[in-house]
Write a protein that holds these residues in place. Sequence first.
Motif, PDB file in Angstrom:
ATOM      1  N   UNK A  30      28.785  39.800  37.978  1.00 22.01           N
ATOM      2  CA  UNK A  30      29.900  40.739  38.140  1.00 22.01           C
ATOM      3  C   UNK A  30      31.123  40.246  37.364  1.00 22.01           C
ATOM      4  N   UNK A  31      31.829  41.177  36.713  1.00 25.61           N
ATOM      5  CA  UNK A  31      33.046  40.847  35.985  1.00 25.61           C
ATOM      6  C   UNK A  31      34.092  40.326  36.976  1.00 25.61           C
ATOM      7  N   UNK A  32      34.708  39.197  36.636  1.00 27.95           N
ATOM      8  CA  UNK A  32      35.733  38.609  37.499  1.00 27.95           C
ATOM      9  C   UNK A  32      37.105  38.636  36.836  1.00 27.95           C
ATOM     10  N   UNK A  33      37.181  39.091  35.593  1.00 32.00           N
ATOM     11  CA  UNK A  33      38.460  39.165  34.912  1.00 32.00           C
ATOM     12  C   UNK A  33      38.282  39.400  33.431  1.00 32.00           C
ATOM     13  N   UNK A  34      39.352  39.867  32.816  1.00 29.16           N
ATOM     14  CA  UNK A  34      39.305  40.146  31.390  1.00 29.16           C
ATOM     15  C   UNK A  34      38.959  41.597  31.121  1.00 29.16           C
ATOM     16  N   UNK A  35      38.584  41.905  29.893  1.00 31.84           N
ATOM     17  CA  UNK A  35      38.391  43.295  29.479  1.00 31.84           C
ATOM     18  C   UNK A  35      37.107  43.970  29.964  1.00 31.84           C
ATOM     19  N   UNK A  36      36.288  43.296  30.763  1.00 29.69           N
ATOM     20  CA  UNK A  36      35.028  43.914  31.206  1.00 29.69           C
ATOM     21  C   UNK A  36      35.227  44.936  32.320  1.00 29.69           C
ATOM     22  N   UNK A  37      36.398  44.977  32.945  1.00 35.39           N
ATOM     23  CA  UNK A  37      36.822  46.020  33.898  1.00 35.39           C
ATOM     24  C   UNK A  37      35.735  46.513  34.848  1.00 35.39           C
ATOM     25  N   UNK A  56      32.599  34.687  24.601  1.00 39.31           N
ATOM     26  CA  UNK A  56      33.354  33.918  23.610  1.00 39.31           C
ATOM     27  C   UNK A  56      34.273  34.782  22.756  1.00 39.31           C
ATOM     28  N   UNK A  57      33.998  36.071  22.655  1.00 43.26           N
ATOM     29  CA  UNK A  57      34.779  36.922  21.760  1.00 43.26           C
ATOM     30  C   UNK A  57      36.067  37.450  22.386  1.00 43.26           C
ATOM     31  N   UNK A  58      35.990  38.003  23.598  1.00 46.97           N
ATOM     32  CA  UNK A  58      37.165  38.627  24.201  1.00 46.97           C
ATOM     33  C   UNK A  58      37.608  37.979  25.507  1.00 46.97           C
ATOM     34  N   UNK A  59      36.909  36.948  25.967  1.00 48.26           N
ATOM     35  CA  UNK A  59      37.339  36.229  27.166  1.00 48.26           C
ATOM     36  C   UNK A  59      36.971  36.870  28.489  1.00 48.26           C
ATOM     37  N   UNK A  60      36.114  37.876  28.488  1.00 48.21           N
ATOM     38  CA  UNK A  60      35.663  38.448  29.763  1.00 48.21           C
ATOM     39  C   UNK A  60      34.946  37.349  30.547  1.00 48.21           C
TER      40      UNK A  60
END
Length: 132
Positions: free
Chosen positions: A90-97, A78-82
Motif C-alpha cells: 500500500x502507498x504510504x506517501x508520495x505521488x502514488x496517492x 527510485x524515480x519519484x519517491x513514492x
Amino acid sequence: MTGEAADKLFICEGDAVLEGGRGVRFAVTAFGDEATGFVVRYGGAVYGYLNRCAHVPIELDWAEGEFFESSGLFLMCSTHGAIYVPETGQCAGGPCKGGRLRPIAVREELGKIYWQPDEFIKPPRVIPIQPI
C-alpha cells in the motif's frame, strides 16, 4: 510434482534476500508483457511484488535489488519517491496517492524462495534460440 507444488517457481536461496535490505528480482510476464517481479524480506517474512510503481509504470529499484529506502522501513520508487508498506504494498506517501503495488504470491520453504503464477502474472516467455 502435481497440483500447487508443480506451479511454484524457484526465485533464489532465502539468504539472498536481506531483512530490510537487498531484494531479488526475477523475470515474469505481467498482463502479457515481459516484466520483473521482486521479493524482499521484512519482519522476518518474504513479500513479492510486480516491479512496477503504482504512480507511473516504471521499475522501483534504484540499483538492481535495492527496493528499500535508507531506513529499511519502506519500499521506495527510485524515480519519484513514492513509498510503500512492505507487508501490503500500500502507498504510504508520495505521488502514488492511495495506489498499491501488485502482489505476487511468494513463500519460503526449506531455505528457498518460490513464487506462484496467477492469471495476470505468469512465468517469463522462453525465447527460442534460432539456429545459425
